[in-house]
Scaffold this motif. Sequence first.
Motif, short mmCIF file in Angstrom:
data_model
loop_
_atom_site.label_atom_id
_atom_site.label_comp_id
_atom_site.label_asym_id
_atom_site.label_seq_id
_atom_site.Cartn_x
_atom_site.Cartn_y
_atom_site.Cartn_z
N LEU A 258 5.60 -8.13 12.74
CA LEU A 258 5.40 -6.69 12.69
C LEU A 258 5.24 -6.31 11.22
CD1 LEU A 258 8.19 -5.28 15.09
CD2 LEU A 258 5.89 -6.08 15.68
N VAL A 259 4.23 -5.52 10.92
CA VAL A 259 4.02 -5.02 9.56
C VAL A 259 4.26 -3.52 9.58
CG1 VAL A 259 2.38 -4.70 7.67
CG2 VAL A 259 2.35 -6.82 9.02
N ALA A 260 5.19 -3.05 8.75
CA ALA A 260 5.50 -1.62 8.68
C ALA A 260 4.80 -1.01 7.48
CB ALA A 260 7.00 -1.41 8.59
N ALA A 261 3.57 -0.57 7.67
CA ALA A 261 2.80 0.09 6.61
C ALA A 261 3.00 1.59 6.75
CB ALA A 261 1.33 -0.29 6.68
N ILE A 262 4.26 2.00 6.69
CA ILE A 262 4.63 3.39 6.86
C ILE A 262 5.46 3.80 5.65
CG2 ILE A 262 4.59 3.26 9.39
CD1 ILE A 262 7.64 2.96 9.33
N GLY A 263 5.69 5.08 5.50
CA GLY A 263 6.49 5.54 4.38
C GLY A 263 7.03 6.92 4.62
N PRO A 264 8.03 7.34 3.85
CA PRO A 264 8.55 8.70 3.98
C PRO A 264 7.55 9.72 3.48
CG PRO A 264 9.54 7.60 2.09
CD PRO A 264 8.71 6.57 2.80
N SER A 265 7.71 10.94 3.92
CA SER A 265 6.80 12.01 3.51
C SER A 265 6.86 12.25 2.01
CB SER A 265 7.17 13.31 4.25
OG SER A 265 6.46 14.39 3.72
N ARG A 266 5.71 12.47 1.43
CA ARG A 266 5.65 12.80 0.00
C ARG A 266 5.74 14.30 -0.25
NH1 ARG A 266 0.96 8.72 -2.43
NH2 ARG A 266 2.13 6.81 -2.06
N GLY B 255 1.09 1.96 11.28
CA GLY B 255 0.38 2.69 10.23
C GLY B 255 -0.99 2.10 9.97
N ALA B 256 -1.63 1.61 11.02
CA ALA B 256 -2.89 0.88 10.86
C ALA B 256 -4.07 1.76 10.48
CB ALA B 256 -3.22 0.12 12.15
N SER B 257 -3.91 3.08 10.51
CA SER B 257 -5.01 3.95 10.11
C SER B 257 -4.86 4.43 8.67
CB SER B 257 -5.09 5.17 11.04
OG SER B 257 -3.89 5.93 10.99
N GLY B 258 -3.78 4.05 8.00
CA GLY B 258 -3.53 4.49 6.64
C GLY B 258 -4.22 3.62 5.60
N MET B 259 -4.06 4.00 4.33
CA MET B 259 -4.75 3.28 3.24
C MET B 259 -4.36 1.81 3.22
SD MET B 259 -4.57 3.79 -0.92
CE MET B 259 -2.87 3.22 -1.03
N VAL B 260 -3.06 1.53 3.26
CA VAL B 260 -2.61 0.14 3.20
C VAL B 260 -2.75 -0.54 4.56
CG1 VAL B 260 -0.63 -1.37 2.78
CG2 VAL B 260 -1.07 0.55 1.25
N GLY B 261 -2.28 0.13 5.60
CA GLY B 261 -2.30 -0.49 6.92
C GLY B 261 -3.68 -0.87 7.40
N SER B 262 -4.67 -0.03 7.11
CA SER B 262 -6.04 -0.35 7.56
C SER B 262 -6.57 -1.58 6.84
CB SER B 262 -6.96 0.85 7.31
OG SER B 262 -7.05 1.16 5.92
N ARG B 263 -6.19 -1.75 5.59
CA ARG B 263 -6.66 -2.91 4.83
C ARG B 263 -5.90 -4.17 5.24
NH1 ARG B 263 -7.92 1.62 2.51
NH2 ARG B 263 -9.76 1.75 1.13
N VAL B 264 -4.64 -4.03 5.57
CA VAL B 264 -3.88 -5.18 6.08
C VAL B 264 -4.50 -5.65 7.40
CG1 VAL B 264 -1.67 -5.91 7.05
CG2 VAL B 264 -1.73 -4.61 4.91
N THR C 211 -2.95 -5.97 16.41
CA THR C 211 -2.69 -4.74 17.15
C THR C 211 -2.39 -3.65 16.14
OG1 THR C 211 -1.79 -5.89 19.08
CG2 THR C 211 -1.17 -3.59 18.79
N GLY C 212 -3.13 -2.57 16.18
CA GLY C 212 -2.92 -1.45 15.28
C GLY C 212 -2.11 -0.37 15.96
#
Length: 202
Positions: A64-72, A7-16, A28-29
């Motif tokens: 491994l960092v899981a900056a992912i989430g279920p659909s809102r 989730g490296a392109s998301g709000m949290v993942g990109s900042r991590v 690695t994104g």
Amino acid sequence: MKIAVYGASGMVGSRVAAEAVSRGHEVTGVTRSGAELPADVRAVQANADDIASAKELAAESDALVAAIGPSRTGGNHQEYLDAVDNLIAAVQGTSTRLIVVGGAGSLVVNGNRVVDGPDFPAEHKGEALTVSQALENLRASDANWTMLSPAFVIAPGERTGVFRLSLDEPVGDHISAEDYAVALINELETPAHIQKRFTLGY
């Protein structure tokens, strides 16, 4: 350290990813879409539910960092749970850490989960219950896991490096995504919550 961020392109993942790079880590994104990432982040296109690629990344990474989430907006929340379970399996039996970006709904106030309270927003309840189940799945595993739950509101903002930490009870009502990333990388650099969930806020 070598850190793979799902989730490296998301709000949290990109900042991590940006915070890790700024501290000299090799990042690695990982994105489903193959989105373009900053030049100092190695881009990989993969899904968290792909066990082969997850095991490869776990073998070559310290975390491994899981900056992912279920659909809102509906969709199959089981896909998210399956993805988290897949990442648990990928790090099982290794020294690789799994850091999961959690939610505030599973935090506890006066012995009760926030998501179970009468004032919890109905539109976010399904998502919060799903992430709460992911926390239980982590707790049932013997993987080298940590979940970091944000304060109730997380949004782009300022990197201050100043915030409070807690285990299961909320501290403060908001946090910037930038400071969330600071706390996550702090945890990777100086482990303090192995096989635990913790939270932060202002």
